[in-house]
Design an enzyme around this catalytic site. Structure first.
Site, PDB file in Angstrom:
ATOM      1  N   TYR A  53       0.079  45.434  69.503  1.00 44.21           N
ATOM      2  CA  TYR A  53       1.002  46.654  69.902  1.00 44.21           C
ATOM      3  C   TYR A  53       0.459  47.283  70.977  1.00 44.21           C
ATOM      4  CZ  TYR A  53       2.848  45.368  65.183  1.00 44.21           C
ATOM      5  OH  TYR A  53       3.532  44.882  64.200  1.00 44.21           O
ATOM      6  N   SER A 207      11.480  45.157  60.581  1.00 45.14           N
ATOM      7  CA  SER A 207      12.827  45.307  60.734  1.00 45.14           C
ATOM      8  C   SER A 207      13.725  45.533  59.543  1.00 45.14           C
ATOM      9  CB  SER A 207      13.179  44.142  61.790  1.00 45.14           C
ATOM     10  OG  SER A 207      14.358  44.424  62.493  1.00 45.14           O
ATOM     11  N   GLY A 211      17.067  45.583  63.184  1.00 42.76           N
ATOM     12  CA  GLY A 211      16.983  45.837  64.663  1.00 42.76           C
ATOM     13  C   GLY A 211      18.071  47.093  65.122  1.00 42.76           C
ATOM     14  N   GLY A 212      18.291  47.955  64.298  1.00 44.42           N
ATOM     15  CA  GLY A 212      19.174  49.029  64.735  1.00 44.42           C
ATOM     16  C   GLY A 212      20.494  49.111  64.083  1.00 44.42           C
ATOM     17  N   LEU A 214      21.773  48.648  61.211  1.00 40.52           N
ATOM     18  CA  LEU A 214      22.268  49.095  60.024  1.00 40.52           C
ATOM     19  C   LEU A 214      22.052  50.582  59.943  1.00 40.52           C
ATOM     20  CD1 LEU A 214      20.570  46.458  57.786  1.00 40.52           C
ATOM     21  CD2 LEU A 214      22.619  47.001  57.783  1.00 40.52           C
ATOM     22  N   LYS A 217      24.926  52.907  64.314  1.00 38.51           N
ATOM     23  CA  LYS A 217      25.360  53.420  65.445  1.00 38.51           C
ATOM     24  C   LYS A 217      26.294  52.602  66.311  1.00 38.51           C
ATOM     25  CE  LYS A 217      20.424  51.971  67.128  1.00 38.51           C
ATOM     26  NZ  LYS A 217      19.356  52.428  67.490  1.00 38.51           N
TER      27      LYS A 217
END
Length: 343
Positions: A53, A207, A211-212, A214, A217
């Site tokens: 990371y 996740s 990946g965003g 849910l 947006k």
């Protein structure tokens, strides 16, 4: 915050873990430390990082936070991972004893600790004999460099093989597995979840917000823009975005999530996280955050209690679109009938 045992171990962790992949990349050190402070203040006690990371920066940021907060080291359960390249040498990758010896020592140094509570193999290594990897992990537990070990991104047969090899040799057993798991990615339920349940392995889903997707947006047929990962960097996966956008199941799931969120006065993220946390074998759901606000929004899922009916609605709307034998709808129906009525 709810607390659960870490897989089949006696260690206890919060049911929401803090993932730190954003530290040093999408979150500055100052913001990262504020996120860590906020997470611990909310009752969280499980931190997840990895050597790769931000090329080690995530571990270093956590290490400096622990130095400022010596009280936190006694209360948090610290997890890291090794396996992927941290150099250019052919031996700077994999799960060989040679690579892991250096990878673990480097992670301990960056974190500034004498022991990592949970050390995970970041992925399967098809080259290194499994016995070599498991013996290294057993030895690392024996000498006190790690307390427990687990895996990430293993398939069901790989997890089962590791469990049986470790048991056959009398070595320390794995306690956890990190898979991708969300309302939009449920394929692990075919093999990996049953394998984990059979072995008493705790799942640490990554996740969990797909990946965003849910978070609610994204809009149908509108490519993401603005302050989203894909909006800021479309190269991250526009092809995958199109595939998911074109799938009617995606919008059935998002619609159901939004309806239940509205009933609770919550947001979509909180509903999606609460569903994952309720699933069989799940020990702790890994939350990612780039900002304090994101963290606060996600942690609110710990206060959300979904009814049995709501969980069933979400499960039905997100049923995986698998093929035919042995995982398609007909095969699942046949297995259910046999389980209920015998042979």
């Amino acid at each position: 915050m709810e607390y659960r045992t870490l897989g089949n171990s006696g260690a206890v962790v919060s049911n929401y873990a803090l993932g730190t992949m954003t530290f040093g990349a999408e979150a500055t050190e100052e913001t990262s430390h504020a996120i860590l402070d906020g997470y611990v203040a909310a009752g969280g006690n499980f931190l997840d990082t990895a050597d790769v990371y931000t090329a080690g920066a995530s571990e270093e940021i956590i290490g400096r936070w622990l130095k400022k907060r010596p009280d936190a080291r006694d209360s948090v359960v610290l997890a890291s991972k090794g396996r992927f390249p941290m150099g250019t040498s052919p031996n700077d990758v994999g799960t060989s004893r040679r690579h892991l010896t250096r990878a673990l020592d480097d992670s301990l140094r960056r974190l500034g600790v004498e022991q990592i509570d949970l050390y995970q193999m970041h992925a399967w290594d098809p080259i290194t004999p499994l016995e070599e990897t498991l013996r290294f992990l057993h030895d690392a537990v024996s000498c006190g460099k790690i307390a427990y070990y687990g895996f990430s991104n293993f398939l069901g047969w790989q997890l089962t093989k590791a469990v049986h090899v470790a048991r056959a040799h009398g070595w320390n057993m794995p306690v956890t597995l990190q898979p991708q798991y969300s309302l939009l990615v449920r394929e692990i339920e075919s093999e990996i979840v049953p394998a984990a349940l059979d072995a008493g392995i705790g799942l640490l889903p990554w996740s969990p917000l797909g990946g965003g997707w849910l978070t609610g947006k994204y809009k149908r047929d509108e490519p993401p823009t603005g302050a989203t990962r894909l909006g800021e960097n479309p190269a991250r996966g526009m092809e995958a975005w199109r595939e998911r956008n074109d799938n009617p199941r995606t919008w059935d799931v998002l619609g159901t999530v939004a309806d239940i969120a509205a009933d609770h006065g919550a947001n979509s993220s909180q509903v999606a996280l609460a569903w994952v946390s309720s699933r069989p074998a799940v020990t702790s759901v890994i939350l990612g955050a780039r900002t304090i606000k994101q963290l606060a929004d996600n942690l609110a899922a710990a206060e959300l209690e979904l009814s049995k009916g709501e969980i069933q609605r979400l499960t039905a709307a997100s049923e995986p679109q698998l093929g035919v034998y042995p995982y398609g709808p007909k095969a699942r129906e046949q297995r259910s009938r046999k389980l209920e009525g015998g042979r």
